[in-house]
Design a protein around this motif. Structure first.
Motif, mmCIF file in Angstrom:
data_model
loop_
_atom_site.group_PDB
_atom_site.id
_atom_site.type_symbol
_atom_site.label_atom_id
_atom_site.label_comp_id
_atom_site.label_asym_id
_atom_site.label_seq_id
_atom_site.Cartn_x
_atom_site.Cartn_y
_atom_site.Cartn_z
ATOM 1 N N VAL A 120 -18.640 -17.475 3.897
ATOM 2 C CA VAL A 120 -19.084 -17.491 5.122
ATOM 3 C C VAL A 120 -17.961 -17.547 6.057
ATOM 4 O O VAL A 120 -17.209 -18.554 6.344
ATOM 5 C CB VAL A 120 -20.105 -19.057 5.759
ATOM 6 C CG1 VAL A 120 -20.489 -18.914 6.922
ATOM 7 C CG2 VAL A 120 -21.150 -18.944 4.469
ATOM 8 N N LYS A 174 -18.241 -16.731 9.638
ATOM 9 C CA LYS A 174 -18.676 -16.931 11.026
ATOM 10 C C LYS A 174 -17.395 -17.481 11.784
ATOM 11 O O LYS A 174 -16.717 -18.833 11.118
ATOM 12 C CB LYS A 174 -19.831 -17.567 11.209
ATOM 13 C CG LYS A 174 -19.782 -19.062 10.615
ATOM 14 C CD LYS A 174 -21.192 -19.714 10.727
ATOM 15 C CE LYS A 174 -20.974 -20.972 10.078
ATOM 16 N NZ LYS A 174 -22.214 -21.790 9.959
ATOM 17 N N ILE A 209 -27.022 -14.678 7.326
ATOM 18 C CA ILE A 209 -27.412 -15.918 7.009
ATOM 19 C C ILE A 209 -28.052 -16.661 7.965
ATOM 20 O O ILE A 209 -28.382 -18.061 8.031
ATOM 21 C CB ILE A 209 -26.178 -16.905 6.300
ATOM 22 C CG1 ILE A 209 -25.123 -16.966 7.436
ATOM 23 C CG2 ILE A 209 -25.773 -16.302 5.171
ATOM 24 C CD1 ILE A 209 -24.111 -17.937 6.938
ATOM 25 N N MET A 213 -34.439 -19.750 0.426
ATOM 26 C CA MET A 213 -33.145 -20.354 0.727
ATOM 27 C C MET A 213 -33.400 -21.589 1.602
ATOM 28 O O MET A 213 -34.561 -21.649 1.965
ATOM 29 C CB MET A 213 -32.475 -19.325 1.670
ATOM 30 C CG MET A 213 -31.059 -19.618 2.679
ATOM 31 S SD MET A 213 -31.539 -20.469 4.001
ATOM 32 C CE MET A 213 -30.169 -19.942 5.074
ATOM 33 N N ILE A 225 -31.357 -24.893 4.051
ATOM 34 C CA ILE A 225 -30.375 -25.546 4.497
ATOM 35 C C ILE A 225 -30.451 -27.087 4.595
ATOM 36 O O ILE A 225 -30.986 -27.283 5.983
ATOM 37 C CB ILE A 225 -29.891 -24.859 5.948
ATOM 38 C CG1 ILE A 225 -29.690 -23.500 6.022
ATOM 39 C CG2 ILE A 225 -28.537 -25.387 6.478
ATOM 40 C CD1 ILE A 225 -29.779 -22.789 7.235
ATOM 41 N N MET A 270 -23.683 -25.463 0.352
ATOM 42 C CA MET A 270 -22.325 -25.095 1.391
ATOM 43 C C MET A 270 -21.138 -25.945 1.016
ATOM 44 O O MET A 270 -21.117 -26.539 -0.184
ATOM 45 C CB MET A 270 -22.837 -25.301 2.836
ATOM 46 C CG MET A 270 -24.197 -25.116 3.000
ATOM 47 S SD MET A 270 -24.850 -24.762 4.648
ATOM 48 C CE MET A 270 -24.211 -26.352 5.660
ATOM 49 N N SER A 271 -20.025 -26.011 1.892
ATOM 50 C CA SER A 271 -18.858 -26.434 1.245
ATOM 51 C C SER A 271 -19.078 -27.773 0.742
ATOM 52 O O SER A 271 -18.193 -28.074 -0.298
ATOM 53 C CB SER A 271 -17.791 -26.330 2.440
ATOM 54 O OG SER A 271 -17.325 -25.265 2.769
ATOM 55 N N ARG A 274 -23.431 -20.630 -0.330
ATOM 56 C CA ARG A 274 -22.810 -20.030 0.880
ATOM 57 C C ARG A 274 -21.577 -21.057 1.478
ATOM 58 O O ARG A 274 -21.850 -22.118 1.939
ATOM 59 C CB ARG A 274 -24.156 -19.898 1.982
ATOM 60 C CG ARG A 274 -25.236 -19.166 1.660
ATOM 61 C CD ARG A 274 -26.285 -19.345 2.504
ATOM 62 N NE ARG A 274 -26.500 -20.545 3.191
ATOM 63 C CZ ARG A 274 -27.523 -21.388 2.738
ATOM 64 N NH1 ARG A 274 -28.093 -21.125 1.631
ATOM 65 N NH2 ARG A 274 -27.419 -22.584 3.012
ATOM 66 N N VAL A 275 -20.415 -20.608 1.264
ATOM 67 C CA VAL A 275 -19.241 -21.464 1.507
ATOM 68 C C VAL A 275 -18.340 -20.962 2.686
ATOM 69 O O VAL A 275 -17.732 -19.865 2.554
ATOM 70 C CB VAL A 275 -18.784 -21.697 0.205
ATOM 71 C CG1 VAL A 275 -17.378 -22.663 0.438
ATOM 72 C CG2 VAL A 275 -19.296 -22.229 -0.886
ATOM 73 N N GLY A 276 -18.277 -21.777 3.844
ATOM 74 C CA GLY A 276 -17.387 -21.565 4.695
ATOM 75 C C GLY A 276 -16.002 -22.138 4.816
ATOM 76 O O GLY A 276 -14.937 -21.643 4.565
ATOM 77 N N SER A 277 -16.123 -23.486 5.449
ATOM 78 C CA SER A 277 -14.871 -24.163 5.674
ATOM 79 C C SER A 277 -14.226 -24.524 4.559
ATOM 80 O O SER A 277 -12.927 -24.377 4.446
ATOM 81 C CB SER A 277 -15.530 -25.448 6.444
ATOM 82 O OG SER A 277 -16.435 -26.139 5.797
ATOM 83 N N ARG A 322 -14.099 -25.091 11.036
ATOM 84 C CA ARG A 322 -14.272 -24.281 12.496
ATOM 85 C C ARG A 322 -14.176 -24.990 13.535
ATOM 86 O O ARG A 322 -14.486 -26.106 13.646
ATOM 87 C CB ARG A 322 -15.793 -23.693 12.110
ATOM 88 C CG ARG A 322 -15.948 -22.558 11.332
ATOM 89 C CD ARG A 322 -17.331 -22.143 11.291
ATOM 90 N NE ARG A 322 -18.257 -23.334 10.809
ATOM 91 C CZ ARG A 322 -18.531 -23.364 9.567
ATOM 92 N NH1 ARG A 322 -18.095 -22.719 8.546
ATOM 93 N NH2 ARG A 322 -19.522 -24.380 9.303
HETATM 94 C C1 LIG Z 1 -22.131 -22.005 8.426
HETATM 95 C C2 LIG Z 1 -22.983 -21.947 7.343
HETATM 96 C C3 LIG Z 1 -22.776 -22.091 5.975
HETATM 97 C C4 LIG Z 1 -21.143 -22.750 5.417
HETATM 98 O O1 LIG Z 1 -20.967 -23.947 5.952
HETATM 99 P P1 LIG Z 1 -19.928 -24.698 5.479
HETATM 100 O O2 LIG Z 1 -20.226 -25.906 5.685
HETATM 101 O O3 LIG Z 1 -18.693 -24.321 6.154
HETATM 102 O O4 LIG Z 1 -19.718 -24.149 3.958
HETATM 103 C C5 LIG Z 1 -23.890 -21.981 5.068
HETATM 104 N N1 LIG Z 1 -25.137 -21.362 5.291
HETATM 105 C C6 LIG Z 1 -25.404 -21.219 6.725
HETATM 106 C C7 LIG Z 1 -26.690 -20.853 6.987
HETATM 107 C C8 LIG Z 1 -24.354 -21.418 7.735
HETATM 108 O O5 LIG Z 1 -24.758 -21.322 8.868
#
Ligand SMILES: *Cc1c(COP(=O)(O)O)cnc(C)c1O
Length: 215
Positions: free
Chosen positions: A23, A25, A67, A149, A151, A190-191, A206-209, A215
């Motif tokens: 991820v 963004k 996403i 999916m 969250i 996620m993370s 879905r892994v971002g940080s 961020r």
């Molecule tokens: C930002 C986001 C993520 C990733 O989040 P992290 O905590 O940074 O891994 C995953 N899914 C969605 C829908 C997001 O908006």
């Protein structure tokens, strides 16, 4: 990838069953390019404008997943760029995607977003609304529904997070049984909780940080 492999092994699963969406963004194209050079090919964005900008700058070999919350008037922009949309949260949006896909000659791959914890602030189908809407969604000729999916809200412990993921998997199992449809995909984790999601059957995390830093 090592953490995904370990979580998969603990769950008696193959690491190859789990797709990593990085991820990206808010992160600059240079960081994305760096991760791509290290072998990551799938990136997730949640804003249409940002996706457009990055897809235009970065190599065409990168694959993009959308996403974020998708407004109906942005569908035409997203469809040619994103190989999957994780956030289909209403029948109206699904119908719009189907109509635009017909015009563009595309077969978009989508996940249906479920509001598994019943949070007023989050979008997504409630479990009962999804059960009601699913036959109609599955009959849309252009839509390839990959699965569900969610969250879930942040939970204090991994065990608490796991129960949300288990709820999504059970909802998927119920829907499959009721409709006879195949819904193999589970986009969850996620993370801070992807290992718990893998333990409960995630096929996409879905892994971002954890990849790009805070961020
Ligand atoms: C930002 C986001 C993520 C990733 O989040 P992290 O905590 O940074 O891994 C995953 N899914 C969605 C829908 C997001 O908006």
């Amino acid at each position: 990838m090592a953490r995904i492999a370990e979580a998969a092994a603990r769950a008696g699963r193959e690491p190859a069953e789990i797709e990593l969406v990085a991820v990206s963004k808010t992160k600059p194209p240079a960081m994305i390019a760096e991760l791509a050079e290290a072998g990551q090919s799938v990136f997730g964005e949640n804003r249409v404008q940002e996706l457009e900008t990055k897809a235009a700058i970065l190599p065409a070999t990168l694959r993009w997943h959308f996403i974020g919350r998708l407004q109906r008037n942005k569908v035409r922009k997203v469809l040619p760029l994103a190989e999957a949309i994780h956030s289909v949260d209403s029948t109206e949006l699904a119908q719009r995607i189907d109509a635009i896909a017909t015009e563009l000659g595309l077969f978009p791959r989508v996940y249906l977003q479920a509001n598994i914890a019943g949070e007023a602030s989050k979008s997504g189908f409630s479990p009962s609304a999804l059960a009601e809407a699913l036959p109609g969604l599955l009959s849309l000729p252009r839509l390839e529904v990959l699965g569900l999916m969610a969250i879930p809200p942040p939970r204090p412990t991994a065990e608490a997070a796991r129960s949300d993921f288990r709820a999504l998997r059970q909802l998927r199992d119920d829907l499959q049984q009721k409709t006879g449809a195949g819904l193999p995909g589970l986009s969850m984790g996620m993370s801070h909780d992807f290992e718990a999601a893998i333990a409960e059957g995630a096929t996409v995390v879905r892994v971002g940080s954890a990849l790009f830093g805070a961020r």
